[in-house]
Motif scaffolding. Structure first.
Motif, short mmCIF file in Angstrom:
data_model
loop_
_atom_site.label_atom_id
_atom_site.label_comp_id
_atom_site.label_asym_id
_atom_site.label_seq_id
_atom_site.Cartn_x
_atom_site.Cartn_y
_atom_site.Cartn_z
N ASP A 196 0.82 -1.21 0.00
CA ASP A 196 0.00 0.00 0.00
C ASP A 196 0.85 1.27 0.00
OD1 ASP A 196 -2.25 -1.56 0.03
OD2 ASP A 196 -2.64 -1.34 2.19
N ALA A 197 2.07 1.15 0.53
CA ALA A 197 2.97 2.30 0.56
C ALA A 197 3.81 2.42 -0.71
CB ALA A 197 3.88 2.21 1.78
N GLY A 198 3.61 1.52 -1.68
CA GLY A 198 4.37 1.55 -2.92
C GLY A 198 5.77 0.99 -2.78
N LEU A 199 5.95 0.09 -1.82
CA LEU A 199 7.27 -0.50 -1.56
C LEU A 199 7.30 -1.95 -2.03
CD1 LEU A 199 7.56 0.83 2.09
CD2 LEU A 199 9.08 1.49 0.20
N PRO A 200 8.52 -2.49 -2.26
CA PRO A 200 8.61 -3.92 -2.59
C PRO A 200 8.13 -4.78 -1.44
CG PRO A 200 10.79 -3.00 -2.14
CD PRO A 200 9.84 -1.84 -2.21
N THR A 201 7.68 -5.98 -1.75
CA THR A 201 7.16 -6.88 -0.71
C THR A 201 7.94 -8.19 -0.60
OG1 THR A 201 5.58 -7.86 -2.26
CG2 THR A 201 4.84 -5.95 -0.97
N ASP A 202 8.70 -8.54 -1.63
CA ASP A 202 9.52 -9.77 -1.58
C ASP A 202 10.62 -9.61 -0.55
OD1 ASP A 202 10.52 -12.39 -2.95
OD2 ASP A 202 12.28 -11.06 -2.88
N PRO A 203 10.87 -10.61 0.29
CA PRO A 203 11.88 -10.47 1.35
C PRO A 203 13.26 -10.02 0.85
CG PRO A 203 10.56 -12.42 1.75
CD PRO A 203 10.14 -11.90 0.41
N TYR A 216 15.76 2.54 6.95
CA TYR A 216 14.56 2.19 7.73
C TYR A 216 13.75 3.46 8.03
CZ TYR A 216 11.75 0.16 11.53
OH TYR A 216 10.72 -0.25 12.32
N ARG A 217 14.47 4.50 8.37
CA ARG A 217 13.79 5.77 8.69
C ARG A 217 13.09 6.34 7.46
NH1 ARG A 217 16.89 10.37 12.20
NH2 ARG A 217 15.19 11.87 12.43
N GLU A 218 13.78 6.31 6.32
CA GLU A 218 13.19 6.86 5.09
C GLU A 218 11.99 6.04 4.64
OE1 GLU A 218 16.35 7.05 2.28
OE2 GLU A 218 17.43 8.65 3.35
N VAL A 219 12.10 4.72 4.69
CA VAL A 219 10.97 3.86 4.34
C VAL A 219 9.83 4.08 5.32
CG1 VAL A 219 10.19 1.45 4.27
CG2 VAL A 219 12.31 2.11 3.12
N GLY A 220 10.17 4.24 6.61
CA GLY A 220 9.15 4.50 7.60
C GLY A 220 8.38 5.78 7.33
N ALA A 221 9.09 6.81 6.91
CA ALA A 221 8.43 8.07 6.58
C ALA A 221 7.48 7.88 5.40
CB ALA A 221 9.47 9.14 6.27
N GLN A 222 7.91 7.07 4.42
CA GLN A 222 7.05 6.79 3.27
C GLN A 222 5.81 6.00 3.68
OE1 GLN A 222 9.13 5.27 -0.17
NE2 GLN A 222 7.27 4.37 -1.06
N VAL A 223 6.00 5.03 4.54
CA VAL A 223 4.87 4.22 5.01
C VAL A 223 3.84 5.11 5.73
CG1 VAL A 223 4.18 2.45 6.68
CG2 VAL A 223 6.11 2.04 5.17
N GLU A 225 3.43 8.38 5.43
CA GLU A 225 2.82 9.33 4.50
C GLU A 225 1.78 8.67 3.61
OE1 GLU A 225 4.12 12.43 0.92
OE2 GLU A 225 5.65 11.39 2.08
N GLU A 226 2.05 7.45 3.14
CA GLU A 226 1.16 6.80 2.18
C GLU A 226 0.02 6.03 2.84
OE1 GLU A 226 1.26 7.19 -1.04
OE2 GLU A 226 3.06 8.45 -0.96
N THR A 227 0.23 5.55 4.06
CA THR A 227 -0.78 4.69 4.68
C THR A 227 -1.29 5.19 6.02
OG1 THR A 227 0.76 3.28 5.93
CG2 THR A 227 0.40 2.72 3.61
N GLY A 228 -0.55 6.09 6.67
CA GLY A 228 -0.92 6.52 8.01
C GLY A 228 -0.57 5.52 9.10
N THR A 229 0.11 4.45 8.72
CA THR A 229 0.49 3.39 9.66
C THR A 229 1.92 3.61 10.16
OG1 THR A 229 -0.90 1.80 8.48
CG2 THR A 229 0.79 0.90 9.94
N PRO A 230 2.16 3.53 11.46
CA PRO A 230 3.54 3.64 11.97
C PRO A 230 4.42 2.53 11.41
CG PRO A 230 1.95 3.82 13.76
CD PRO A 230 1.19 3.36 12.57
N MET A 231 5.68 2.84 11.22
CA MET A 231 6.62 1.83 10.75
C MET A 231 6.89 0.79 11.83
SD MET A 231 8.52 0.84 8.19
CE MET A 231 10.11 0.18 7.66
N ALA A 232 6.95 1.23 13.10
CA ALA A 232 7.26 0.33 14.21
C ALA A 232 6.18 0.42 15.28
CB ALA A 232 8.62 0.66 14.81
#
Length: 456
Positions: A196-203, A216-223, A225-232
């Motif tokens: 949903d955040a436009g990120l890859p999903t394959d491990p 991790y921080r940059e991906v978290g910010a994207q998550v 912004e795009e989903t409203g869900t905390p990264m951690a």
């Protein structure tokens, strides 16, 4: 001075406990029968739970083997280990041995063990000590059997270096215990939230995307912004992960507090910044909201140990979106135990023979298959049953190999007897930051609280 006070506290506890029992026969004989009740002096007493023990009403006691066996061992432990099932195999091959298991809640277990060691009587032949508690017992070296004297050095290479070293004294010439299970840490993540955040999903692609903590921080910010869900899920998870990768923690090997000089300071402020940026949520571990969040997707990643997979499966049994990737910048360890032999035993060799058999690679594989206890023995990682496994819950990933790779990336770090006290204050401080306290002000308050706490 601090070390002297701690040793004195242990000694004073022993004196006080001995004084309380001054009317008994052992006291009248100046402690000559200090080991009474251990070994096979009084097996009926050994197989009954002392009602004065913490948690005695909830204790589970099980006797394995012939009641008339020549050697009678008592084994104190906590948690679901399955060791009693393995003991059935052992006593079948060694009919002269009888083993009584006493299982009590972990905190009560450690309190009871400390009491028995301090009193100089009442300790079992074998006792588990949790990984985070092992340093609390190292100043009582004379209350344990040095396993090197029983041949432990010959099996040291069977175990991960860091797990073996963690059960030694600072000089490395006294072995307190044998490693049981461990808790190598990884990054559990929600593939649906990532998608949903436009990120890859394959491990493999996720690992390539999140190689560093800055990633991790940059991906978290994207998550966010795009989903409203905390990264951690919470700041504790992120701080723990960063702390356990560091080459120093809260104390040096002289037990001097070094939190302002060690990497944990940066870990605190990095975590605090991500918390202020809403990248990290505030669902505390073990709360109903945190557990429910595993099922609802309330956070995108869960930074945790191998045993956390059991919590995921229990709390979100029908969930299909959890996957596992390596932790950014390496791995740490959260959990595990050591099997020790208190010096009150009359059967040190027999206790060691059982302990070394129980924790050999073959039995550690069985413990993993039966109870999910992740092995500390390297040879187990090469066994077919281990390498050929897959887990449908995580989309068919070979989770065993992922955890094994993480385990081999952990380094030994000295913790010290006051580690838990300092850790509690830092975690409390991070949640204060989540509630709006300024990180710089909170760090200064943490240092004051820590100094007050460890100087008592």
């Amino acid at each position: 001075m601090k070390k002297y006070l701690k040793i004195s506290a242990f000694t004073l506890a022993a004196a006080a406990l001995t004084a309380c029992g001054a009317n008994n026969e052992a006291a009248d004989n100046n402690g000559a029968d200090a080991n009474e009740g251990n070994g096979n002096n009084d097996n009926n007493a050994a197989n009954e739970v002392d009602e004065d023990l913490d948690g005695a009403e909830d204790a589970e006691v099980e006797e394995i083997g012939d009641a008339d066996a020549e050697v009678e061992l008592t084994f104190w432990l906590f948690g679901a280990t399955g060791y009693d099932e393995l003991a059935e195999e052992y006593v079948e091959e060694n009919p002269d041995v009888n083993i009584t298991f006493q299982e009590i809640e972990m905190e009560d277990h450690h309190n009871n063990l400390f009491t028995a060691l301090s009193a100089g009587s009442g300790a079992p032949d074998l006792a588990l000590i949790e990984e985070s508690d092992i340093d609390n017992y190292k100043e009582a070296e004379d209350r344990f059997v040095d396993l090197n004297e029983l041949g432990a050095e010959e099996i040291a290479d069977d175990y991960l270096d860091w797990s073996w070293e963690n059960a030694q004294n600072v000089d490395g010439d006294f072995q307190f215990g044998i490693p049981t299970d461990i808790g190598p840490t990884v990054m559990y993540y929600r593939q649906d939230v990532f998608e949903d955040a436009g990120l890859p999903t394959d491990p493999d692609e996720v690992e390539a995307e999140i190689e560093t903590w800055e990633d991790y921080r940059e991906v978290g910010a994207q998550v966010v912004e795009e989903t409203g869900t905390p990264m951690a899920d919470n700041p504790e998870s992120v701080f723990n992960a960063k702390r356990d990768q560091a080459d120093e923690s809260y104390f040096n090997e002289d037990d001097e507090l070094i939190i302002d000089e060690s990497p944990v300071r940066a870990a605190f402020f990095d975590t605090a910044e991500m918390t202020e940026e809403d990248i990290i949520g505030g669902l505390g571990h073990w709360t109903p909201e945190w557990s429910d969040g595993m099922n609802t997707g309330a956070y995108a990643t869960l930074l945790g140990p191998a045993w956390m997979q059991g919590n995921l499966k229990d709390n979100a049994p029908d969930e299909e979106n959890w996957r596992i990737a390596a932790m950014p910048e390496g791995a740490g360890n959260w959990g595990g135990s050591y099997l020790t032999i208190p010096d009150q035993t009359e059967h040190a060799e027999e206790a060691y023979d059982f302990a070394s058999w129980l924790l050999a690679p073959e039995q550690q594989l069985k413990s993993y298959e039966m109870m999910g206890l992740f092995p500390s023995t390297l040879d187990t990682y090469e066994m077919d049953e281990f390498t050929d496994s897959s887990d449908d819950y995580f989309g068919g990933q070979n989770t065993a190999e992922i955890f094994a790779e993480a385990a081999q990336n952990v380094d030994y770090v000295y913790k010290g007897p006051d580690y838990g006290d300092v850790n509690e204050e830092i975690i409390e401080g991070l949640f204060n930051v989540y509630d709006g306290v300024d990180p710089e002000d909170e760090w200064e308050d943490i240092k004051q609280r820590v100094e007050q706490r460890i100087s008592r």
